[in-house]
Write a protein that holds these residues in place. Structure first.
Motif, PDB file in Angstrom:
ATOM      1  N   GLY A  32      35.287  40.187  31.231  1.00 28.37           N
ATOM      2  CA  GLY A  32      35.902  38.868  31.116  1.00 28.37           C
ATOM      3  C   GLY A  32      35.038  37.777  31.713  1.00 28.37           C
ATOM      4  O   GLY A  32      34.886  36.699  31.134  1.00 28.37           O
ATOM      5  N   GLN A  33      34.437  38.052  32.877  1.00 30.02           N
ATOM      6  CA  GLN A  33      33.580  37.055  33.529  1.00 30.02           C
ATOM      7  C   GLN A  33      32.375  36.715  32.659  1.00 30.02           C
ATOM      8  O   GLN A  33      32.011  35.541  32.518  1.00 30.02           O
ATOM      9  CB  GLN A  33      33.117  37.594  34.886  1.00 30.02           C
ATOM     10  CG  GLN A  33      32.371  36.575  35.725  1.00 30.02           C
ATOM     11  CD  GLN A  33      31.945  37.139  37.066  1.00 30.02           C
ATOM     12  OE1 GLN A  33      31.512  38.290  37.166  1.00 30.02           O
ATOM     13  NE2 GLN A  33      32.069  36.339  38.112  1.00 30.02           N
ATOM     14  N   CYS A  34      31.762  37.725  32.065  1.00 31.20           N
ATOM     15  CA  CYS A  34      30.587  37.499  31.224  1.00 31.20           C
ATOM     16  C   CYS A  34      30.947  36.710  29.969  1.00 31.20           C
ATOM     17  O   CYS A  34      30.282  35.730  29.627  1.00 31.20           O
ATOM     18  CB  CYS A  34      29.946  38.838  30.850  1.00 31.20           C
ATOM     19  SG  CYS A  34      28.448  38.661  29.846  1.00 31.20           S
ATOM     20  N   ASN A  50      32.137  33.073  30.789  1.00 36.34           N
ATOM     21  CA  ASN A  50      30.988  32.264  31.213  1.00 36.34           C
ATOM     22  C   ASN A  50      30.129  31.879  30.007  1.00 36.34           C
ATOM     23  O   ASN A  50      29.687  30.739  29.886  1.00 36.34           O
ATOM     24  CB  ASN A  50      30.145  33.031  32.226  1.00 36.34           C
ATOM     25  CG  ASN A  50      28.967  32.227  32.736  1.00 36.34           C
ATOM     26  OD1 ASN A  50      29.102  31.374  33.586  1.00 36.34           O
ATOM     27  ND2 ASN A  50      27.781  32.496  32.207  1.00 36.34           N
ATOM     28  N   GLU A  51      29.899  32.830  29.091  1.00 34.04           N
ATOM     29  CA  GLU A  51      29.088  32.569  27.911  1.00 34.04           C
ATOM     30  C   GLU A  51      29.781  31.581  26.976  1.00 34.04           C
ATOM     31  O   GLU A  51      29.141  30.711  26.392  1.00 34.04           O
ATOM     32  CB  GLU A  51      28.816  33.879  27.177  1.00 34.04           C
ATOM     33  CG  GLU A  51      28.098  33.739  25.843  1.00 34.04           C
ATOM     34  CD  GLU A  51      26.658  33.271  25.979  1.00 34.04           C
ATOM     35  OE1 GLU A  51      26.095  32.775  24.997  1.00 34.04           O
ATOM     36  OE2 GLU A  51      26.091  33.411  27.088  1.00 34.04           O
ATOM     37  N   TRP A  52      31.096  31.703  26.857  1.00 32.15           N
ATOM     38  CA  TRP A  52      31.844  30.846  25.940  1.00 32.15           C
ATOM     39  C   TRP A  52      32.154  29.474  26.531  1.00 32.15           C
ATOM     40  O   TRP A  52      32.639  28.590  25.818  1.00 32.15           O
ATOM     41  CB  TRP A  52      33.153  31.525  25.531  1.00 32.15           C
ATOM     42  CG  TRP A  52      32.954  32.779  24.744  1.00 32.15           C
ATOM     43  CD1 TRP A  52      31.849  33.132  24.019  1.00 32.15           C
ATOM     44  CD2 TRP A  52      33.885  33.860  24.609  1.00 32.15           C
ATOM     45  NE1 TRP A  52      32.034  34.357  23.437  1.00 32.15           N
ATOM     46  CE2 TRP A  52      33.276  34.838  23.782  1.00 32.15           C
ATOM     47  CE3 TRP A  52      35.163  34.112  25.101  1.00 32.15           C
ATOM     48  CZ2 TRP A  52      33.907  36.028  23.433  1.00 32.15           C
ATOM     49  CZ3 TRP A  52      35.788  35.302  24.766  1.00 32.15           C
ATOM     50  CH2 TRP A  52      35.167  36.240  23.937  1.00 32.15           C
ATOM     51  N   LYS A  53      31.933  29.320  27.834  1.00 30.60           N
ATOM     52  CA  LYS A  53      32.176  28.040  28.521  1.00 30.60           C
ATOM     53  C   LYS A  53      33.599  27.538  28.263  1.00 30.60           C
ATOM     54  O   LYS A  53      33.830  26.400  27.822  1.00 30.60           O
ATOM     55  CB  LYS A  53      31.148  26.992  28.087  1.00 30.60           C
ATOM     56  CG  LYS A  53      29.727  27.347  28.491  1.00 30.60           C
ATOM     57  CD  LYS A  53      28.723  26.315  27.997  1.00 30.60           C
ATOM     58  CE  LYS A  53      27.334  26.593  28.555  1.00 30.60           C
ATOM     59  NZ  LYS A  53      26.822  27.935  28.255  1.00 30.60           N
ATOM     60  N   LEU A  54      34.565  28.401  28.559  1.00 35.07           N
ATOM     61  CA  LEU A  54      35.961  28.039  28.345  1.00 35.07           C
ATOM     62  C   LEU A  54      36.415  26.991  29.358  1.00 35.07           C
ATOM     63  O   LEU A  54      35.834  26.841  30.428  1.00 35.07           O
ATOM     64  CB  LEU A  54      36.859  29.278  28.462  1.00 35.07           C
ATOM     65  CG  LEU A  54      36.610  30.406  27.466  1.00 35.07           C
ATOM     66  CD1 LEU A  54      37.740  31.418  27.533  1.00 35.07           C
ATOM     67  CD2 LEU A  54      36.468  29.890  26.042  1.00 35.07           C
ATOM     68  N   ARG A  55      37.474  26.281  28.988  1.00 32.88           N
ATOM     69  CA  ARG A  55      38.041  25.284  29.892  1.00 32.88           C
ATOM     70  C   ARG A  55      38.757  25.972  31.047  1.00 32.88           C
ATOM     71  O   ARG A  55      39.317  27.051  30.903  1.00 32.88           O
ATOM     72  CB  ARG A  55      39.047  24.400  29.139  1.00 32.88           C
ATOM     73  CG  ARG A  55      38.443  23.622  27.980  1.00 32.88           C
ATOM     74  CD  ARG A  55      39.543  22.976  27.151  1.00 32.88           C
ATOM     75  NE  ARG A  55      40.348  23.972  26.443  1.00 32.88           N
ATOM     76  CZ  ARG A  55      41.444  23.687  25.749  1.00 32.88           C
ATOM     77  NH1 ARG A  55      41.887  22.458  25.685  1.00 32.88           N
ATOM     78  NH2 ARG A  55      42.110  24.649  25.132  1.00 32.88           N
ATOM     79  N   LEU A 109      41.503  34.686  37.438  1.00 29.66           N
ATOM     80  CA  LEU A 109      42.629  35.248  36.690  1.00 29.66           C
ATOM     81  C   LEU A 109      42.330  35.280  35.200  1.00 29.66           C
ATOM     82  O   LEU A 109      42.660  36.251  34.501  1.00 29.66           O
ATOM     83  CB  LEU A 109      43.898  34.430  36.963  1.00 29.66           C
ATOM     84  CG  LEU A 109      45.165  34.910  36.229  1.00 29.66           C
ATOM     85  CD1 LEU A 109      45.502  36.336  36.629  1.00 29.66           C
ATOM     86  CD2 LEU A 109      46.336  33.970  36.526  1.00 29.66           C
ATOM     87  N   LYS A 110      41.696  34.236  34.700  1.00 28.82           N
ATOM     88  CA  LYS A 110      41.350  34.204  33.279  1.00 28.82           C
ATOM     89  C   LYS A 110      40.307  35.274  32.963  1.00 28.82           C
ATOM     90  O   LYS A 110      40.386  35.937  31.918  1.00 28.82           O
ATOM     91  CB  LYS A 110      40.832  32.818  32.894  1.00 28.82           C
ATOM     92  CG  LYS A 110      40.547  32.651  31.413  1.00 28.82           C
ATOM     93  CD  LYS A 110      40.142  31.221  31.058  1.00 28.82           C
ATOM     94  CE  LYS A 110      41.325  30.316  30.940  1.00 28.82           C
ATOM     95  NZ  LYS A 110      40.969  28.992  30.347  1.00 28.82           N
ATOM     96  N   LYS A 154      38.121  27.770  20.238  1.00 25.89           N
ATOM     97  CA  LYS A 154      36.808  28.402  20.251  1.00 25.89           C
ATOM     98  C   LYS A 154      36.702  29.378  19.073  1.00 25.89           C
ATOM     99  O   LYS A 154      37.369  30.429  19.056  1.00 25.89           O
ATOM    100  CB  LYS A 154      36.570  29.155  21.569  1.00 25.89           C
ATOM    101  CG  LYS A 154      36.356  28.261  22.771  1.00 25.89           C
ATOM    102  CD  LYS A 154      34.972  27.631  22.750  1.00 25.89           C
ATOM    103  CE  LYS A 154      34.689  26.840  23.996  1.00 25.89           C
ATOM    104  NZ  LYS A 154      33.324  26.273  24.010  1.00 25.89           N
ATOM    105  N   ALA A 155      35.844  29.020  18.111  1.00 21.71           N
ATOM    106  CA  ALA A 155      35.657  29.892  16.945  1.00 21.71           C
ATOM    107  C   ALA A 155      35.073  31.231  17.343  1.00 21.71           C
ATOM    108  O   ALA A 155      35.361  32.261  16.721  1.00 21.71           O
ATOM    109  CB  ALA A 155      34.751  29.202  15.924  1.00 21.71           C
ATOM    110  N   VAL A 156      34.258  31.249  18.403  1.00 22.92           N
ATOM    111  CA  VAL A 156      33.606  32.491  18.816  1.00 22.92           C
ATOM    112  C   VAL A 156      34.638  33.537  19.238  1.00 22.92           C
ATOM    113  O   VAL A 156      34.453  34.738  18.997  1.00 22.92           O
ATOM    114  CB  VAL A 156      32.590  32.205  19.954  1.00 22.92           C
ATOM    115  CG1 VAL A 156      33.282  31.715  21.218  1.00 22.92           C
ATOM    116  CG2 VAL A 156      31.748  33.430  20.258  1.00 22.92           C
ATOM    117  N   ILE A 157      35.745  33.122  19.833  1.00 21.73           N
ATOM    118  CA  ILE A 157      36.794  34.072  20.219  1.00 21.73           C
ATOM    119  C   ILE A 157      37.463  34.641  18.976  1.00 21.73           C
ATOM    120  O   ILE A 157      37.736  35.849  18.895  1.00 21.73           O
ATOM    121  CB  ILE A 157      37.829  33.396  21.134  1.00 21.73           C
ATOM    122  CG1 ILE A 157      37.167  32.895  22.419  1.00 21.73           C
ATOM    123  CG2 ILE A 157      38.957  34.369  21.474  1.00 21.73           C
ATOM    124  CD1 ILE A 157      38.123  32.199  23.371  1.00 21.73           C
TER     125      ILE A 157
END
Length: 673
Positions: A487-489, A492-497, A502-503, A562-565
């Motif tokens: 999840g951290q990787c 971090n790569e997706w630069k989520l808000r 927890l996320k 996020k389209a990547v998700i």
């Protein structure tokens, strides 16, 4: 931060005393908002020298010309570009203001309303319990509202963003040769050496024999005074003959498509360039500053927090492409600007530059420009904006292809599956964790340290013993820290808000649940071999459960926009129709390891091959260790794993991942601190 108010709170504090601050004070004065107010202006410069020129175009009887009429020193109704025939601007005029006139106006306002003028530099602006705290070199002040017009600071440019300079140097001269037409300005004259950049001269006549001649450069390199003086002397002598220098003017305006760093502090209102008033492709700002001042005044009267300047997205796109052209193809600047003014009426070009045109009008103008430079820039823009989608789309395609092969030719598929798995592991799966000795120091040139190897292996061995003694607890811990790491990787790569621990954990748990519940039978074999309670679901029930998790992940992706998700979700949905080892490989090798590898290249400032060579010793060591472990399992020396290689691999990955996840967490943490 002090717990009590230690000094009086002012109504308004201006951090900066330039044009944007002056225009706002003028607007507030017209609305009667300065009377009885406690106001402070903080600026280290005394503002007594005529150091800038401001120009804009508009109609005489409309703002800002109407409200700034007493400040306008000269106006023209004709314009020429590249010394072509003069063209009428009617009903528009081109207006000129000197900075000294704005400074005199500022001083009048200061004296009229007894404003406190502080000659100092602002060090920081931060939230305070009763307003906004402004720290200066000499003392601190608190204000209900702070107007910040200090020069903007930008985020590092992305691949499709550019940070250039519009640097200029000019002479106000008196000539022996009288001008034929002092009612016409020369906006851009490219009859000057380009020297690898886009350079032009503009000429503003004040009288028949007094004029401003200024050399401007669009480029990464700053235009030095020595360079400018040489070119200006050549240009002026050739065009106007003998001359005498009356004044000099020098300056630099940022031309950036990068994002401006904002305070995000309630009560702080950005002005000028910090609010986005400077048009990136031209440097014009005066009219934007005036309009923004009017907007701020109206908002303050209504008790609304004013916003920064909002520009139509299509004009941001045009500017981004032009700046890419000027940065990557600087020789194209001259033909582009010449075509812009030669093939279009100047008045329409001015409306376009002012961002007041329709899309149809935009297209008519854009189609008159050289197309190839912009197509190249557009390609760079597309690649930069969507490069993060290339790998997820490829993985989606790969998952689709493998599913077709699995259904149509299972024998060939199993060969392809093992090749993909082991080649992927060797090329990036293991290597992305085999350079932890570099991430520990943050230095690509670090040498392999024996103490590091000893610490690393000790952690792995301790976790292996943990498996042997308490397999249930070891499994639970492995699931938790794997979910955290994955999840951290990804996040971090997706630069989520609103990134948070927890996320990180939630996303990791979600994707592991998708993979494990989507392969209940194979998962239960591994759990059974480890003497861990199995998942009591049928294969069909497990896949339905996995699909429900995928639906939740899709909703998450839609909420994050996020389209990547979404692409990753579709890839996972396909992968649960494949064997567990393939599904895991698609995520672990294709998504997680490649994202981690890209992050490591960025942090260590290196490329693929040098980083891979650094990883080789530990990569080979990991394969050797797994081979030894597999030998012990197959020969019965480790009968806890029932001679099942996938179970042995599961244990092995958990052991070498343990120290890797600790190392990566420290690296990610340094970025957020």
């Amino acid at each position: 931060m002090p717990s009590q108010i230690e000094f009086p709170i002012t109504d308004y504090l201006f951090a900066g005393a330039g044009a944007s601050a002056t225009l706002l004070l003028m607007s507030m004065e017209r609305q009667g908002m300065l009377k009885g107010k406690n106001i402070i202006i903080v600026d280290p410069d005394s503002k007594t020298v005529n150091d800038k020129t401001y120009c804009f175009w508009g109609e005489n009887d409309k703002w800002p010309a109407l409200q700034c009429q007493h400040l306008i020193s000269r106006q023209w109704d004709k314009i020429s570009v590249n010394q072509q025939k003069a063209e009428s601007l009617k009903p528009l005029n081109y207006f000129h203001l000197s900075s000294i006139d704005l400074y005199i106006e500022l001083q009048r306002i200061i004296q009229t309303y007894k404003i406190n003028r502080i000659h100092s530099s602002v060090i920081s602006i931060e939230k305070y319990q009763s307003g906004v705290l402004v720290k200066t070199e000499n003392e601190d002040w608190c204000s209900k509202i702070v107007f910040d017009s200090r020069p903007p600071k930008y985020l590092p440019p992305q691949k499709n963003e550019v940070h250039l300079l519009q640097s200029f140097f000019g002479f106000v001269i008196e000539t022996d040769l009288a001008l034929n037409d002092s009612d016409c300005i020369d906006l851009m004259d490219f009859d000057v050496e380009q020297r690898g950049w886009s350079q032009f001269v503009y000429v503003i006549p004040f009288t028949n024999n007094k004029l401003l001649v200024e050399l401007t450069r669009f480029g990464e390199a700053y235009l030095t005074q020595a360079e400018a003086e040489t070119l200006l002397h050549q240009y002026i002598s050739r065009r106007f003959g003998r001359f005498k220098i009356v004044e000099t003017e020098i300056g630099c305006i940022p031309m950036s498509s990068a994002k401006i760093i904002h305070h995000n502090v309630p009560g702080v209102v950005a002005l000028g360039g910090r609010a986005g008033a400077v048009k990136p492709s031209t440097g014009y700002a005066f009219k934007n500053m005036f309009e923004h001042a009017e907007l701020i005044t109206n908002c303050l009267q209504k008790g609304i927090q004013p916003n920064d300047i909002k520009r139509p997205s299509r004009f941001q796109f045009y500017d981004r492409l032009l700046l890419l052209v000027l940065a990557k193809q600087p020789a194209q600047g001259k033909p582009i600007f010449k075509a812009l003014f030669k093939k279009n009426k100047t008045i329409y070009v001015l409306f376009f530059l002012e961002e007041k045109t329709s899309i149809i009008q935009d297209l008519r103008i854009l189609l008159t420009l050289p197309i190839m430079p912009f197509l190249k820039a557009w390609k760079m823009d597309i690649v930069a904006k969507f490069r993060h989608l290339f790998m997820p789309i490829f993985l989606l395609f790969l998952a689709s292809s493998m599913l077709i092969l699995y259904k149509s030719a299972p024998n060939i598929f199993y060969w392809a599956e093992y090749m993909f798995f082991f080649i992927g592991l060797f090329c990036i799966g293991i290597p992305h964790g085999a350079v932890d000795y570099l991430t520990e120091t943050g230095n690509f040139h670090s040498k392999i340290n024996f103490k590091f190897i000893l610490r690393y292996l000790s952690k792995s061995i301790c976790y292996f013993i943990f498996w042997l003694l308490l397999p249930k607890a070891a499994f639970l811990l492995f699931i938790i820290y794997s979910a955290w790491h994955f999840g951290q990787c990804d996040i971090n790569e997706w630069k989520l808000r609103f990134r948070s621990p927890l996320k990180n954990l939630s996303w990791g748990v979600l994707l592991l649940a998708i993979i494990l519940f989507g392969h209940v039978i194979e998962t239960n074999i591994i759990l059974g071999n480890l003497n861990i309670p199995i998942i009591k679901l049928t294969d069909a029930e497990g896949k339905i459960t996995s699909l429900l998790f995928i639906c939740f992940a899709i909703l998450w992706g839609l909420w994050e926009r996020k389209a990547v998700i979404l692409i990753s979700c579709f890839m996972l949905a396909l992968s649960i129709q494949l064997p567990l080892i393939t599904s895991f490989a698609l995520y672990f090798i294709g998504q997680h390891s490649i994202n981690g590898w890209s992050y490591l290249k960025q942090k260590l400032h290196t490329d693929d091959l040098p980083l891979f060579m650094k990883a080789i010793p530990f990569t080979l060591g990991a394969f050797i260790l797994f081979g030894v472990m597999l030998y012990f399992v197959q020969t019965g020396l480790l009968n806890e794993f029932n001679k099942h290689w996938q179970t042995a691999f599961f244990i092995f990955i958990s052991c070498i991942s343990f120290p890797h996840i600790i190392a990566m967490h420290k690296l990610y943490k340094t970025e957020t601190n």
